[in-house]
Design a protein around this motif. Structure first.
Motif, mmCIF file in Angstrom:
data_model
loop_
_atom_site.group_PDB
_atom_site.id
_atom_site.type_symbol
_atom_site.label_atom_id
_atom_site.label_comp_id
_atom_site.label_asym_id
_atom_site.label_seq_id
_atom_site.Cartn_x
_atom_site.Cartn_y
_atom_site.Cartn_z
ATOM 1 N N ARG B 211 0.293 -13.263 -0.791
ATOM 2 C CA ARG B 211 0.367 -15.217 -0.743
ATOM 3 C C ARG B 211 -0.170 -15.907 -1.389
ATOM 4 O O ARG B 211 -0.164 -17.089 -1.912
ATOM 5 C CB ARG B 211 1.094 -15.710 0.604
ATOM 6 C CG ARG B 211 1.100 -16.873 0.574
ATOM 7 C CD ARG B 211 1.925 -17.130 2.269
ATOM 8 N NE ARG B 211 1.784 -16.402 3.213
ATOM 9 C CZ ARG B 211 2.980 -15.998 3.896
ATOM 10 N NH1 ARG B 211 4.035 -16.818 4.345
ATOM 11 N NH2 ARG B 211 2.168 -15.310 5.409
ATOM 12 N N SER B 238 3.878 -8.692 -2.016
ATOM 13 C CA SER B 238 4.069 -8.648 -0.576
ATOM 14 C C SER B 238 4.949 -8.578 -0.106
ATOM 15 O O SER B 238 5.915 -9.903 -0.959
ATOM 16 C CB SER B 238 2.853 -8.468 0.059
ATOM 17 O OG SER B 238 3.432 -10.986 0.050
ATOM 18 N N THR B 256 9.520 -2.144 5.426
ATOM 19 C CA THR B 256 10.910 -2.938 4.794
ATOM 20 C C THR B 256 10.834 -2.714 3.101
ATOM 21 O O THR B 256 11.936 -3.745 2.536
ATOM 22 C CB THR B 256 11.312 -4.143 5.582
ATOM 23 O OG1 THR B 256 9.831 -4.691 4.997
ATOM 24 C CG2 THR B 256 11.889 -3.752 6.318
ATOM 25 N N SER B 271 -2.906 -9.473 2.200
ATOM 26 C CA SER B 271 -3.657 -9.670 3.945
ATOM 27 C C SER B 271 -4.202 -8.329 3.999
ATOM 28 O O SER B 271 -4.905 -8.005 4.474
ATOM 29 C CB SER B 271 -3.964 -10.367 4.961
ATOM 30 O OG SER B 271 -2.409 -10.326 4.788
ATOM 31 N N GLN B 275 2.119 -3.636 8.074
ATOM 32 C CA GLN B 275 3.484 -3.280 7.194
ATOM 33 C C GLN B 275 3.726 -3.125 5.326
ATOM 34 O O GLN B 275 4.302 -2.816 5.063
ATOM 35 C CB GLN B 275 4.721 -4.554 8.172
ATOM 36 C CG GLN B 275 5.324 -4.276 9.169
ATOM 37 C CD GLN B 275 4.394 -5.508 10.132
ATOM 38 O OE1 GLN B 275 3.594 -5.791 9.105
ATOM 39 N NE2 GLN B 275 4.936 -5.894 10.576
ATOM 40 N N ASN B 290 -10.010 -10.664 -2.399
ATOM 41 C CA ASN B 290 -9.556 -11.662 -1.333
ATOM 42 C C ASN B 290 -10.447 -12.907 -1.154
ATOM 43 O O ASN B 290 -11.735 -12.129 -0.842
ATOM 44 C CB ASN B 290 -8.980 -11.185 0.092
ATOM 45 C CG ASN B 290 -7.965 -11.466 0.830
ATOM 46 O OD1 ASN B 290 -8.818 -12.894 1.419
ATOM 47 N ND2 ASN B 290 -6.857 -11.309 1.245
HETATM 48 C C1 FAD Z 1 9.667 -5.830 10.674
HETATM 49 C C2 FAD Z 1 8.187 -6.146 9.162
HETATM 50 C C3 FAD Z 1 8.502 -5.891 8.082
HETATM 51 C C4 FAD Z 1 7.467 -5.498 7.508
HETATM 52 N N1 FAD Z 1 7.453 -5.375 5.955
HETATM 53 C C5 FAD Z 1 7.316 -5.576 5.178
HETATM 54 C C6 FAD Z 1 6.570 -4.863 4.081
HETATM 55 O O1 FAD Z 1 7.402 -4.286 3.683
HETATM 56 N N2 FAD Z 1 5.575 -5.221 3.307
HETATM 57 C C7 FAD Z 1 4.825 -6.269 3.232
HETATM 58 O O2 FAD Z 1 3.905 -6.896 2.642
HETATM 59 N N3 FAD Z 1 5.068 -6.935 4.451
HETATM 60 C C8 FAD Z 1 6.213 -6.732 5.470
HETATM 61 N N4 FAD Z 1 6.106 -7.619 6.898
HETATM 62 C C9 FAD Z 1 5.430 -8.867 7.047
HETATM 63 C C10 FAD Z 1 3.372 -8.575 6.738
HETATM 64 O O3 FAD Z 1 3.561 -8.438 8.217
HETATM 65 C C11 FAD Z 1 2.784 -9.249 7.258
HETATM 66 O O4 FAD Z 1 3.280 -11.114 7.147
HETATM 67 C C12 FAD Z 1 3.020 -9.676 4.378
HETATM 68 O O5 FAD Z 1 2.522 -8.748 4.466
HETATM 69 C C13 FAD Z 1 1.856 -11.180 4.614
HETATM 70 O O6 FAD Z 1 1.735 -11.317 2.542
HETATM 71 P P1 FAD Z 1 0.334 -11.263 2.061
HETATM 72 O O7 FAD Z 1 -0.341 -10.925 2.405
HETATM 73 O O8 FAD Z 1 1.407 -11.804 0.635
HETATM 74 O O9 FAD Z 1 0.304 -12.995 3.149
HETATM 75 P P2 FAD Z 1 -0.780 -13.409 4.327
HETATM 76 O O10 FAD Z 1 -1.003 -12.652 4.838
HETATM 77 O O11 FAD Z 1 -0.447 -15.163 3.856
HETATM 78 O O12 FAD Z 1 -1.788 -13.176 2.786
HETATM 79 C C14 FAD Z 1 -2.443 -14.078 1.621
HETATM 80 C C15 FAD Z 1 -3.679 -13.598 1.304
HETATM 81 O O13 FAD Z 1 -3.980 -14.035 0.201
HETATM 82 C C16 FAD Z 1 -5.162 -14.316 0.978
HETATM 83 N N5 FAD Z 1 -6.116 -15.533 -0.493
HETATM 84 C C17 FAD Z 1 -5.346 -17.397 -0.345
HETATM 85 N N6 FAD Z 1 -6.163 -17.570 -1.341
HETATM 86 C C18 FAD Z 1 -6.679 -16.669 -2.118
HETATM 87 C C19 FAD Z 1 -7.213 -17.020 -3.466
HETATM 88 N N7 FAD Z 1 -7.492 -18.160 -3.929
HETATM 89 N N8 FAD Z 1 -8.005 -15.784 -4.106
HETATM 90 C C20 FAD Z 1 -8.496 -14.816 -2.892
HETATM 91 N N9 FAD Z 1 -7.501 -14.562 -2.468
HETATM 92 C C21 FAD Z 1 -6.527 -15.369 -1.399
HETATM 93 C C22 FAD Z 1 -6.120 -14.586 2.136
HETATM 94 O O14 FAD Z 1 -6.958 -14.396 2.758
HETATM 95 C C23 FAD Z 1 -5.435 -14.105 3.002
HETATM 96 O O15 FAD Z 1 -5.615 -12.433 3.334
HETATM 97 C C24 FAD Z 1 6.936 -6.888 7.227
HETATM 98 C C25 FAD Z 1 6.964 -8.232 8.484
HETATM 99 C C26 FAD Z 1 7.765 -7.451 9.800
HETATM 100 C C27 FAD Z 1 7.641 -7.656 11.501
#
Ligand code: FAD
Ligand code: AMP
Lengths: 249, 328
Positions: B211, B238, B256, B271, B275, B290
């Motif tokens: 994200r 992600s 998943t 992050s 999962q 990050n």
């Molecule tokens: C049953 C279930 C299954 C799931 N299966 C999966 C799966 O298969 N795969 C998966 O990935 N997730 C899965 N999830 C979701 C998981 O829980 C997280 O919600 C998801 O992985 C978060 O994605 P993210 O890290 O991209 O987003 P976020 O958690 O929002 O993290 C974004 C990160 O980007 C960093 N950031 C923001 N801007 C910048 C910048 N300019 N420079 C550097 N860093 C920055 C932030 O500090 C933050 O750490 C599942 C959840 C459930 C409940």
């Protein structure tokens, strides 16, 4: 059209997995159990096929402990018509499970046998093709699209970088993958109705397993990892270390 | 009873990368058991030659069946081929790749032979003369050591765990007669979604965005990094970005999504939710970029940079280009 859906009772995917002191399994205290998420796609698909055709019977089948009645009731609440529980603690060994399910299925009449692609506890990903092989049926796994016609089905399955189509003569075995459909939530009416639907329990004796769980452990915590630096200035140092130290460039 | 059989997976008449990994795993096991490595393939006319090249990865006997019907995956013929060989020879183990096809085929063979199967293994040893494997369970949140009650022991190996090693096998090539009929399961040739696109589960380097990428239009940043890392590199994502519709589901890494285990995994703006870790924690080297020093991805990372990815990534791409350009 008669459809049988195999559902497994598994710990919720958010479970914090702790291996027991003797390394023989996981600590199940406080664990919340659910219908294996992939099996929900299978149940949904079965109900949709029955709804589209306006006829047919959907039966949910589980090999599990007495408590697995809960997961079968969930399937009934979604819309399955009846359920069968083969009572035994399911072993990690996929072949034993497949043999047990196949023995029950052998005497049953069905056109389609639906499974999830994988149970999220043991992650075996093997029971559906094993059941198919034992029963001598065609089989498609990891299916994201399914077309059922009279006497045959066409399935689309995911493979690396693309997909392949599989033609199956019915009766056939299909294992389902995310993307096939959106499983419905059971509403109150469904939950009430499920309490009265037929659920048969049978005790079974498991055959000897073909694999043996020797021990379990948790993944090593963390790494000797380190923060190379902050901001863009750290990039040259990171690249150098990836090259010289980690040797991955 | 110390020989090991490996499945040489083809797409069309081309050997897939995982075939070399499977033979490498088989060679390692056979060396410990003091046996030979046998390889089997079922493919279209002309494919046998290509499979014979696996002698360079330690194959001693190479059994190939060719037929016009074998251009696509043909599980019925493959099961017959495995049954035939297992009846002829006494194998200690049979190895498959844990690819889409391997995971479909191995259980069929296991059920036909009535032998146990361990899927997606990440380690392989010999104990008291018997194979013992390690495999992840609970979405990689626990590891199980598994033994087999009877031989052959069947196993599928997780892609990228057994890095292909050259080793000269005696490479005797034998043709195998396998019937194309009867067909219970009829599979059409693979339709690739994007020509030549490498699947994230099989890439040896993966660059994943989360994200923190802030939108679908910023991905050229990661594409440049993929490009700098060279062939064998794929994009991952992600779930947050897949759910937002920024990237296709096929790229999702995690519980998943796909389980990946590349030599290098670069997590950008991810992050590190449990999962997500479930899908990549067995990677060899993990790099995290990050801006949040508390992000849990740093707990599993071997190397981390705290900072704004929009500043760090272009610089890193540039530095990698320099190193690889200098004969790296
Ligand atoms: C049953 C279930 C299954 C799931 N299966 C999966 C799966 O298969 N795969 C998966 O990935 N997730 C899965 N999830 C979701 C998981 O829980 C997280 O919600 C998801 O992985 C978060 O994605 P993210 O890290 O991209 O987003 P976020 O958690 O929002 O993290 C974004 C990160 O980007 C960093 N950031 C923001 N801007 C910048 C910048 N300019 N420079 C550097 N860093 C920055 C932030 O500090 C933050 O750490 C599942 C959840 C459930 C409940
Ligand atoms: N104990 C069980 N009872 C009913 N169905 C099961 C059981 N174990 C596995 N299955 C089915 O087989 C599928 C694949 O499971 P597995 O091969 O164990 O990963 C699951 O998604 C279920 O549909």
């Amino acid at each position: 059209m008669n459809i049988i859906v195999c559902v497994k009772r598994v710990p919720d995917s958010g479970t914090r997995v702790r291996v027991t002191g003797d390394g023989r399994g996981i600590d199940t205290s406080g664990v919340k159990y659910v219908v294996n998420p992939y099996d929900e796609f299978a149940v949904e698909e079965a109900i949709q096929i029955r709804e589209e055709r306006g006829e047919g019977q959907v039966t949910a089948l589980c090999l599990g402990p007495d408590e697995a009645e809960e997961q079968l009731r969930n399937a009934l609440a979604m819309g399955a018509d009846d359920a069968v529980l083969l009572e035994a603690e399911p072993p990690m060994d996929g072949l034993t499970v497949a043999r047990e399910l196949a023995a029950e299925l052998e005497d049953r009449d069905f056109d389609l046998l639906l499974f999830g692609k994988q149970a999220i506890d043991d992650d075996n990903m093997q029971v559906p093709p094993m059941v198919a092989e034992i029963l001598g049926l065609p089989c498609a796994t990891v299916v994201v699209d399914l077309d059922v016609e009279d006497g045959r089905a066409v399935a689309r399955r995911e493979v690396e970088g693309g997909h392949e189509m599989v033609e199956l003569e019915l009766p056939a075995v299909v294992s389902t993958q995310k993307g096939l459909n959106e499983p419905r939530y059971a509403d109150l009416k469904g939950i009430m109705a499920a309490k009265k639907k037929p659920l048969e329990k049978k005790e079974v004796e498991l055959a000897e397993a073909s694999t043996e769980l020797l021990s379990m452990r948790e993944p090593e915590e963390g790494t000797d990892g380190e923060i190379v630096g902050e901001g863009a200035e750290a990039a040259p140092e990171l690249a150098r270390r990836l090259h010289e130290e980690a040797k991955v460039l | 009873m110390s020989d090991v059989l490996a499945y040489a997976e083809l797409r069309g008449s081309q050997l897939r990368g995982v075939a070399r990994e499977t033979v490498t795993g088989a060679r390692r096991l056979a060396d410990e058991l003091g046996g030979d490595v046998h390889v089997v393939s079922v493919g279209p006319p002309g494919s046998g030659e290509e499979v014979a090249s696996l002698a360079d990865y330690g194959a001693d006997r190479i059994f190939t069946a060719e037929d016009g019907e074998f251009g696509a995956y043909h599980p019925d013929a493959l099961v017959r081929a495995f049954q035939y060989l297992a009846d002829q020879e006494e194998y200690a183990a049979i190895l498959f790749p844990a690819s889409a096809r391997g995971k479909d085929l191995a259980p069929r063979v296991a059920a036909r032979l009535g032998r146990g199967l361990a899927t997606e293994i990440t380690d392989l040893e010999v104990e008291d003369g018997e194979p013992v494997v390690t495999r992840p369970t609970y979405a990689d949140k626990a590891y199980a050591r598994v033994g087999f009650t009877e031989s052959p022991a069947l196993m599928s190996i997780r892609p990228n765990v057994f890095i292909p090693e050259e080793s000269q096998g005696s490479g005797e090539h034998e043709e195998l007669e396998v019937d194309a009929d009867p067909v219970r399961t009829r599979v059409s040739p693979v339709e690739t979604s994007e020509e030549g696109k490498l699947d994230v589960a099989e890439a040896s380097q993966v660059v994943s965005g989360g994200r923190g990428m802030q939108g679908p239009d910023n991905w050229s940043l990661l594409e440049d990094l993929v490009d700098a890392l060279g062939p064998g590199t794929a994009l991952g994502a992600s779930r947050a970005v897949v759910d937002a519709g920024w990237r296709p589901h096929a790229e999702q890494v995690g519980q998943t999504g796909k389980v990946v285990s590349p030599n290098l995994y670069v997590a950008v703006g991810i992050s590190g939710a449990i999962q997500h870790l479930a899908g990549m924690r067995t990677s060899n080297v993990i790099v995290a970029i990050n801006k949040d020093p508390e992000a849990p991805i740093f707990d599993v990372a071997d190397y981390g940079i705290i900072g704004d990815l929009f500043e760090v990534v272009p610089e890193l791409t540039e530095e990698i280009r320099k190193i690889r350009g200098d004969g790296g």
